[in-house]
Design a protein around this motif. Structure first.
Motif, PDB file in Angstrom:
ATOM      1  N   SER A 195       0.849  -1.191   0.000  1.00 36.84           N
ATOM      2  CA  SER A 195       0.000   0.000   0.000  1.00 36.84           C
ATOM      3  C   SER A 195       0.886   1.243   0.000  1.00 36.84           C
ATOM      4  O   SER A 195       1.779   1.377   0.839  1.00 36.84           O
ATOM      5  N   THR A 225       0.982   5.485  -0.089  1.00 30.48           N
ATOM      6  CA  THR A 225       0.243   6.727   0.141  1.00 30.48           C
ATOM      7  C   THR A 225       1.003   7.881  -0.500  1.00 30.48           C
ATOM      8  O   THR A 225       2.170   8.115  -0.181  1.00 30.48           O
ATOM      9  N   LYS A 267       0.956  12.068  -1.458  1.00 28.41           N
ATOM     10  CA  LYS A 267       0.383  13.350  -1.072  1.00 28.41           C
ATOM     11  C   LYS A 267       0.598  14.360  -2.181  1.00 28.41           C
ATOM     12  O   LYS A 267       1.716  14.524  -2.686  1.00 28.41           O
ATOM     13  N   THR A 315      -8.711   8.061  -4.024  1.00 30.42           N
ATOM     14  CA  THR A 315      -8.390   9.240  -3.217  1.00 30.42           C
ATOM     15  C   THR A 315      -8.726   8.992  -1.754  1.00 30.42           C
ATOM     16  O   THR A 315      -9.611   8.195  -1.424  1.00 30.42           O
ATOM     17  N   GLN A 316      -8.014   9.690  -0.887  1.00 29.87           N
ATOM     18  CA  GLN A 316      -8.284   9.645   0.550  1.00 29.87           C
ATOM     19  C   GLN A 316      -8.141  11.064   1.083  1.00 29.87           C
ATOM     20  O   GLN A 316      -7.058  11.651   1.029  1.00 29.87           O
ATOM     21  N   ASN A 365      -4.709  13.251  -0.674  1.00 35.34           N
ATOM     22  CA  ASN A 365      -3.947  11.998  -0.673  1.00 35.34           C
ATOM     23  C   ASN A 365      -4.528  11.005  -1.669  1.00 35.34           C
ATOM     24  O   ASN A 365      -5.736  10.982  -1.919  1.00 35.34           O
ATOM     25  N   ILE A 407      -4.242   6.767  -2.438  1.00 35.45           N
ATOM     26  CA  ILE A 407      -3.792   5.472  -1.934  1.00 35.45           C
ATOM     27  C   ILE A 407      -3.705   4.497  -3.110  1.00 35.45           C
ATOM     28  O   ILE A 407      -4.654   4.352  -3.876  1.00 35.45           O
ATOM     29  N   ASN A 409      -2.967   0.526  -3.817  1.00 37.99           N
ATOM     30  CA  ASN A 409      -2.810  -0.810  -3.259  1.00 37.99           C
ATOM     31  C   ASN A 409      -2.408  -1.765  -4.372  1.00 37.99           C
ATOM     32  O   ASN A 409      -3.142  -1.931  -5.357  1.00 37.99           O
ATOM     33  N   GLU A 411       5.853  10.789  -2.014  1.00 40.28           N
ATOM     34  CA  GLU A 411       5.531   9.527  -1.352  1.00 40.28           C
ATOM     35  C   GLU A 411       5.534   9.723   0.149  1.00 40.28           C
ATOM     36  O   GLU A 411       6.562  10.014   0.748  1.00 40.28           O
ATOM     37  N   GLN A 412       4.379   9.544   0.766  1.00 44.68           N
ATOM     38  CA  GLN A 412       4.249   9.717   2.212  1.00 44.68           C
ATOM     39  C   GLN A 412       4.634   8.460   2.976  1.00 44.68           C
ATOM     40  O   GLN A 412       5.340   8.518   3.977  1.00 44.68           O
ATOM     41  N   SER A 413       4.136   7.325   2.505  1.00 40.46           N
ATOM     42  CA  SER A 413       4.427   6.072   3.216  1.00 40.46           C
ATOM     43  C   SER A 413       4.237   4.889   2.284  1.00 40.46           C
ATOM     44  O   SER A 413       3.472   4.953   1.314  1.00 40.46           O
ATOM     45  N   THR A 450       3.626   0.779   2.950  1.00 39.39           N
ATOM     46  CA  THR A 450       3.421  -0.280   3.944  1.00 39.39           C
ATOM     47  C   THR A 450       3.039  -1.577   3.244  1.00 39.39           C
ATOM     48  O   THR A 450       2.433  -1.564   2.163  1.00 39.39           O
TER      49      THR A 450
END
Length: 587
Positions: free
Chosen positions: A53, A55, A57, A94-95, A99, A101, A103, A374-376, A378
């Motif tokens: 996944s 995330t 921004k 979108t989130q 943001n 996302i 996956n 790129e924020q994260s 995981t």
């Protein structure tokens, strides 16, 4: 007239083995293909197998640019970019208000997809003013012509070869090269000389000064930055060209075919990524040139591209090159010999398939309305997905058991035909889903499992329609074999109409929805098609064969076709009417 009809009907009834042999051969062939491919199980989506996944921004110089419209556009382009790599069941959504996302399911090349998704800045075509390998002097007297030399694409990854530029007024060492154009107009430039004697100002100063409207201070500052630029430093590369405007010259970095970082002075952007209508990787079968990338421009882009290539063709290397710049990094730097008109161009050379597709993806989907960081990143564990898959399988087993129990209690011997048909349908579904994974990237997610469970009821319903039509004929006093043949046309029509409605609903659902719901629709449509195949090629022929067996033909009490249990009435027979005596009339 009746005799030919009877003959044709009898001929059709006498060959049910052909249909059974056809579907059994198909099952054996598909199963053999499944084992030969090495994919003996359906590919699982991220909600069942886990995955990665990411995330992202959104960032922009203007806060008003970060809006729902631009985010939705970015989602659409990112999804196409990821799917362009063959990643199926990837979710891009979108989130919040800034943001996105992404996956990526386990089992796909998540690292490659991550690199493609993370490279999301705007794409530009900029003229090259000067270039050199980091740590070596700038190119001085470039080759006046590169038509006889192999050419080089800067980018990642890059295949390698070697060539010696021709026509150079200053001796230069051989350069490793990568890629060359096959249109005789678009060619990649040779690698810069490692022993050139002049400085960057000799090749860059005139163009840089004119681009900056004789702003000597800005040009001098850019040259000073270029002289000290070290593209081998990752932190320096991240800052290079970060805030560059499309209308101004800038610095950039890119890798050459030997894996060395090159630095560039680039002019103002002449063509934007939005001007590229289509780019695709194709294999050159006629010229034996291997993989190449073809580009088609929009009407406005065609004019821009013709203008800039016409100007660059009059210059010497490296100023006859244009750099394809994505997120401040040069992914390719082909050079030009003549103006390219018509809105089409090709870049090819020692590409392999992956490299050609990567460049085509960058050209096709590189232009986004926003830039992202790129924020994260995981990794989603498969524990929860495994529990969901386990629960789904239990639900499917319970549903199948209830259907089988109902068939056994209500239809008795006929339930054997229904169960065998369900087994054939299940085998077809499993094998085809396993094959669709490597062929079209189909991944089984939880909604798809739900679609398969719903399909159990749809398939069983087709058997029930056929069985009830046969029972209706028996209730009319007919024997089993004529009942089967008379019931089939009416049952067939009902089954086709019912399955058509189910398939139409699945098709509409697949078109108008996105994400996981499409998995449900696809599985429902696929199993509906298999229902028709199984009923026509297996259930009906098997019923015709068993109707000749004494157990079913004589209406055994456990056959499910007992005339007494069905309340069959003997056929009506007309009795001769006895005329009553007529009294003679009195005179």
């Amino acid at each position: 007239m009746a005799a030919p009809k009877k003959g044709r009907s009898g001929s059709a009834q006498s060959k049910p083995w052909r249909s059974l042999a056809l579907i059994l051969i198909a099952i054996v062939a598909l199963t053999g293909g499944m084992f030969a491919s090495g994919h003996t199980a359906p590919r699982l989506g991220i909600d069942l197998a886990g995955g990665t996944s990411i995330t992202l921004k959104a960032k922009s110089g203007q806060e008003s640019a970060i809006n729902k419209t631009n985010l939705d556009t970015a989602v659409d382009i990112m999804e196409r970019r990821v799917n362009g790599l063959g990643v199926s069941e990837a979710e891009v959504q979108t989130q919040g208000d800034r943001n996105i996302i992404v996956n990526i399911p386990k089992g796909t090349n998540s690292q490659q997809a991550r690199e493609q998704v993370g490279t999301t800045a705007k794409l530009y075509f900029r003229p090259v003013l000067a270039t050199e390998v980091t740590g070596s002097p700038a190119t001085a007297d470039p080759s006046p012509s590169a038509s006889d030399s192999a050419s080089k694409d800067s980018g990642t990854p890059t295949p390698s070869g070697s060539a010696t530029p021709s026509g150079s007024s200053t001796p230069s060492s051989s350069a490793t090269s990568q890629g060359r154009a096959v249109t005789d107009a678009l060619k990649d430039s040779p690698s810069p000389s490692d022993s050139a004697s002049a400085s960057a100002s000799e090749s860059a100063s005139p163009s840089a000064s004119s681009s900056a409207n004789d702003g000597s201070d800005a040009a001098s500052k850019l040259q000073a930055q270029y002289a000290t630029l070290n593209c081998a430093d990752k932190a320096v590369r991240a800052r290079t060209g970060d805030r560059a405007k499309p209308t101004e010259p800038t610095l950039a970095c890119g890798k050459d075919s030997r894996g060395q970082w090159q630095k560039y002075i680039l002019g103002a952007a002449e063509v934007a990524g939005t001007d590229v209508k289509k780019a695709q990787a194709v294999y050159d079968t006629q010229g034996a040139g291997g993989w190449k990338v073809t580009m088609n421009f929009t009407s406005a882009g065609s004019k821009k591209f013709a203008d800039i290539t016409g100007k660059l063709a009059q210059n010497q290397s490296p100023q006859n090159q244009f750099a394809i710049v994505l997120d401040g990094e040069v992914v390719s730097d082909p050079y030009v010999q003549q103006a390219l008109t018509g809105g089409n161009a090709e870049i090819s050379g020692s590409f392999d398939q992956t490299e050609a597709k990567n460049l085509a993806n960058v050209l096709s989907y590189g232009a986004l309305p926003l830039s992202f960081e790129e924020q994260s990143v995981t990794t989603v564990t498969a524990a929860l997905g495994g529990e969901q898959l386990h629960a789904g399988l239990i639900a499917g087993a319970i549903g199948l058991a209830l259907v089988v129990l109902y068939l056994v209690v209500y239809y008795r011997g006929l339930s054997l035909i229904a169960i065998a048909s369900l087994l054939v349908s299940a085998i077809l579904t499993y094998v085809v889903m396993s094959l669709l994974g490597p062929t079209i990237g189909f991944a089984l997610n939880l909604p798809a499992v739900c679609g398969a469970i719903v399909a159990i009821g749809i398939t069983a319903d087709s058997f029930i329609v056929f069985f009830e039509r046969i029972r209706d004929e028996i209730r009319e006093g007919r024997s089993l074999r004529p009942s089967v043949e008379r019931a089939w046309p009416r049952a067939r029509r009902t089954i086709l109409v019912s399955d058509f409605v189910s398939f139409l609903a699945a098709a509409v659902l697949f078109v108008v929805t996105v994400g996981k719901v499409q998995g449900f629709a696809f599985t429902l449509g696929l199993t509906t098609v298999f229902d028709v195949v199984v009923v026509f090629l297996f259930t009906k022929p098997l019923m015709t064969i068993l109707a000749r067996r004494k157990f079913f033909a004589d209406g055994h009490s456990w056959s499910g076709l007992d005339p007494k249990r069905l309340g069959a009435k003997p056929p009506l027979r007309r009795a001769r009417r006895v005329s009553a005596p007529v009294d003679p009339k009195e005179a």
